[in-house]
Design a protein around this motif. Sequence first.
Motif, PDB file in Angstrom:
ATOM      1  N   ALA A 204      45.816  38.303  31.160  1.00  0.00           N
ATOM      2  CA  ALA A 204      46.406  38.028  32.478  1.00  0.00           C
ATOM      3  C   ALA A 204      46.182  39.231  33.404  1.00  0.00           C
ATOM      4  N   ALA A 205      46.344  40.441  32.875  1.00  0.00           N
ATOM      5  CA  ALA A 205      46.152  41.655  33.691  1.00  0.00           C
ATOM      6  C   ALA A 205      44.683  41.811  34.097  1.00  0.00           C
ATOM      7  N   PHE A 206      43.768  41.545  33.167  1.00  0.00           N
ATOM      8  CA  PHE A 206      42.344  41.671  33.484  1.00  0.00           C
ATOM      9  C   PHE A 206      41.935  40.666  34.575  1.00  0.00           C
ATOM     10  N   VAL A 207      42.449  39.438  34.455  1.00  0.00           N
ATOM     11  CA  VAL A 207      42.114  38.397  35.442  1.00  0.00           C
ATOM     12  C   VAL A 207      42.607  38.836  36.831  1.00  0.00           C
ATOM     13  N   GLU A 208      43.819  39.339  36.875  1.00  0.00           N
ATOM     14  CA  GLU A 208      44.428  39.774  38.134  1.00  0.00           C
ATOM     15  C   GLU A 208      43.631  40.924  38.760  1.00  0.00           C
ATOM     16  N   THR A 213      39.176  43.050  42.731  1.00  0.00           N
ATOM     17  CA  THR A 213      37.907  43.744  43.072  1.00  0.00           C
ATOM     18  C   THR A 213      37.096  42.933  44.084  1.00  0.00           C
ATOM     19  N   GLY A 214      37.392  41.634  44.182  1.00  0.00           N
ATOM     20  CA  GLY A 214      36.653  40.769  45.129  1.00  0.00           C
ATOM     21  C   GLY A 214      35.237  40.488  44.670  1.00  0.00           C
ATOM     22  N   GLN A 215      34.876  40.855  43.444  1.00  0.00           N
ATOM     23  CA  GLN A 215      33.502  40.656  42.966  1.00  0.00           C
ATOM     24  C   GLN A 215      33.352  39.347  42.204  1.00  0.00           C
ATOM     25  N   SER A 216      32.072  38.977  41.948  1.00  0.00           N
ATOM     26  CA  SER A 216      31.791  37.799  41.128  1.00  0.00           C
ATOM     27  C   SER A 216      30.582  38.096  40.236  1.00  0.00           C
ATOM     28  N   ILE A 217      30.642  37.683  39.012  1.00  0.00           N
ATOM     29  CA  ILE A 217      29.521  37.950  38.093  1.00  0.00           C
ATOM     30  C   ILE A 217      28.373  36.983  38.345  1.00  0.00           C
TER      31      ILE A 217
END
Length: 218
Positions: A204-208, A213-217
């Motif tokens: 949950a913390a990583f997702v948040e 960061t506003g980034q996308s892989i």
Amino acid sequence: MKFFVDTADIDAIRDLADTGLLDGVTTNPSLIKKAGKDFIPLIKEICEVVSGPVSAEVAATDYATMSEEGKKLAGIAENVTVKVPLTPAGLKVCKELSDNGTMVNVTLCFSANQAILAAKAGAAFISPFVGRLDDIGYEGMALIEDIVAIYDNYPLWSTEVLVASIRHPQHILESARIGADVITCPPDVIKKLYGHPLTDNGLAAFVEDWKATGQSIL
Ligand code: E4P
């Protein structure tokens, strides 16, 4: 360690097969009753979903009928494992089918002496029932330790120890520590292995943070 699921519920089997972690299925007459479907077509369907061993149990208790049933069940699909009870008649059928190249799972094992007989009869699997032993005040896992140690003394025996009647993840953990070949358990017990609150909280913390960061892989 191989993971078998102990159910005749085809939806649950499909669901677990989808994880890629399922190696086989065990059924018994009580699970067939619970599924409420015709036995032979159901086993055929399960064998189409799972390519590993699928145990289908004989219903008769006398040698002649059990032998006929065993041959019929073995003809359903190549991956059918005929399940027989640990009785003199069951072990006679086990020897006969094993000699003809059919995998046999000897069920209702509650002692190391019985496990020795099953190995002598050429069983592909011996199924000691740990939960039912625990239920009556014995140590189910002590039996697994004993059988694994005995089988290790005889490298020519090819019988795999299939820990059955598993009630909770601790039984699986102990089976792995002992080095049992296979475990079979209800779908919900396998699913419990995934769970840990630190995994849930950490994810949950990583997702948040990733969102922030506003980034996308991709
Ligand atoms: C194994 O092959 C049996 O079907 C099963 O594990 C029995 O489990 P139970 O004691 O929960 O009925």
